[in-house]
Motif scaffolding. Sequence first.
Motif, PDB file in Angstrom:
ATOM      1  N   ASP A   1       8.056   0.429   8.675  1.00  0.00           N
ATOM      2  CA  ASP A   1       8.419  -0.545   9.678  1.00  0.00           C
ATOM      3  C   ASP A   1       9.902  -0.068  10.088  1.00  0.00           C
ATOM      4  O   ASP A   1      10.490  -0.880   8.791  1.00  0.00           O
ATOM      5  N   ASP A   2      10.194   0.742  10.656  1.00  0.00           N
ATOM      6  CA  ASP A   2      11.770   1.164  10.865  1.00  0.00           C
ATOM      7  C   ASP A   2      12.295   0.200  11.361  1.00  0.00           C
ATOM      8  O   ASP A   2      13.580   0.017  11.304  1.00  0.00           O
ATOM      9  N   GLN A   3      11.750  -0.824  12.305  1.00  0.00           N
ATOM     10  CA  GLN A   3      12.416  -2.009  12.790  1.00  0.00           C
ATOM     11  C   GLN A   3      12.964  -3.018  11.794  1.00  0.00           C
ATOM     12  O   GLN A   3      14.091  -3.620  12.035  1.00  0.00           O
ATOM     13  N   GLN A   4      12.165  -3.181  10.584  1.00  0.00           N
ATOM     14  CA  GLN A   4      12.542  -4.329   9.751  1.00  0.00           C
ATOM     15  C   GLN A   4      13.025  -3.511   8.374  1.00  0.00           C
ATOM     16  O   GLN A   4      13.579  -4.114   7.476  1.00  0.00           O
ATOM     17  N   GLY A   5      12.759  -2.371   8.405  1.00  0.00           N
ATOM     18  CA  GLY A   5      13.392  -1.490   7.393  1.00  0.00           C
ATOM     19  C   GLY A   5      12.418  -1.855   6.204  1.00  0.00           C
ATOM     20  O   GLY A   5      12.944  -1.778   4.826  1.00  0.00           O
ATOM     21  N   GLU A   6      11.397  -1.831   6.358  1.00  0.00           N
ATOM     22  CA  GLU A   6      10.354  -1.964   5.172  1.00  0.00           C
ATOM     23  C   GLU A   6       9.121  -0.937   5.139  1.00  0.00           C
ATOM     24  O   GLU A   6       8.864  -0.532   6.177  1.00  0.00           O
ATOM     25  N   VAL A   7       8.762  -0.901   3.856  1.00  0.00           N
ATOM     26  CA  VAL A   7       7.843  -0.006   3.611  1.00  0.00           C
ATOM     27  C   VAL A   7       6.703  -0.562   2.651  1.00  0.00           C
ATOM     28  O   VAL A   7       7.130  -1.276   1.898  1.00  0.00           O
ATOM     29  N   ILE A   8       5.145  -0.349   3.013  1.00  0.00           N
ATOM     30  CA  ILE A   8       4.237  -0.484   2.100  1.00  0.00           C
ATOM     31  C   ILE A   8       3.482   0.630   1.666  1.00  0.00           C
ATOM     32  O   ILE A   8       3.235   1.478   2.468  1.00  0.00           O
ATOM     33  N   GLY A   9       3.486   0.719   0.434  1.00  0.00           N
ATOM     34  CA  GLY A   9       2.581   2.095  -0.269  1.00  0.00           C
ATOM     35  C   GLY A   9       1.553   1.416  -1.039  1.00  0.00           C
ATOM     36  O   GLY A   9       1.639   0.506  -1.704  1.00  0.00           O
ATOM     37  N   PHE A  10       0.059   2.077  -0.769  1.00  0.00           N
ATOM     38  CA  PHE A  10      -0.817   1.870  -1.415  1.00  0.00           C
ATOM     39  C   PHE A  10      -1.085   3.195  -2.545  1.00  0.00           C
ATOM     40  O   PHE A  10      -1.353   3.953  -2.050  1.00  0.00           O
TER      41      PHE A  10
END
Length: 200
Positions: free
Chosen positions: A86-95
Motif C-alpha cells: 500500500d504505497d499511499q499509507q506506506g504499509e506492506v503485508i507479507g504472508f
Amino acid sequence: MPAYPRQELEEMVARWLAANGRAEREGNWAKHLGALYTDDAEYGWNLGPDLEFLARGRKEIEEWALGIHMQGFEQWRYPYEKILIDDQQGEVIGFWRQVAPVKRDDGRDYQVAGIGGSWFRYGGQFRWCWQRDFFDLGNVRALFMELAADGRLESPVKQRIRRLARGESLPGVYPLGASPSLGKKLKGWWAMARIVVLGR
C-alpha cells in the motif's frame, strides 16, 4: 501516514527478501535484518490470550526479536507466499510459511500448518519503523509438540517454552495490553482485520 513512491516500496521489499535469504543461509537474523529497521522502530507479536512480545528500538529488535527469540530457529525458512504493498499509507503485508530445517521420516517437511505473516510500516530510507507478526499459535504449538516427540525440537526452543509455562520473564514479553506502546501503534488493527477477513 505519508504516501511513498511505489518503486521505493518495491525496492524495500526486494531488499527485505534478499536479507531474509542471507539470514536463512547463514543462520544469523540480527546481522542481516537489523539494519533494515529505523533506530526507533517497534516490532511485536501476540503470544496467545495472555501475553505479547514487543521490542522497542533497533537495539532491542536485534538483541531480542532477531536474537534471543530466534535462538533455535537459525536454520528455519520463512518463504513468502504473497506480498501486498500500500504505497499511499506506506504499509506492506507479507504472508509466509514456517519450515523447519529437518524432515519427517517420509521426506515431508516439518512446517507450521496454515500461514503466518508480517504487517510492516515503512519509515523511509529503506527501513521499517514498525512491524507486527501474526500466526496461528495453535498450529505452532502442535508442530513443536510433534518435533519434541520426534526428538527434533532445538534445546533453546524447549527452554523458552518451559520458562513461559512457568511464568518466568523473557525479554520483551508482557501481559497482554501492558506492553509500553504497542497498543497505541495498533489503532485500526481490528478495522484492518475486518477489511482483510470480512471484506468490509
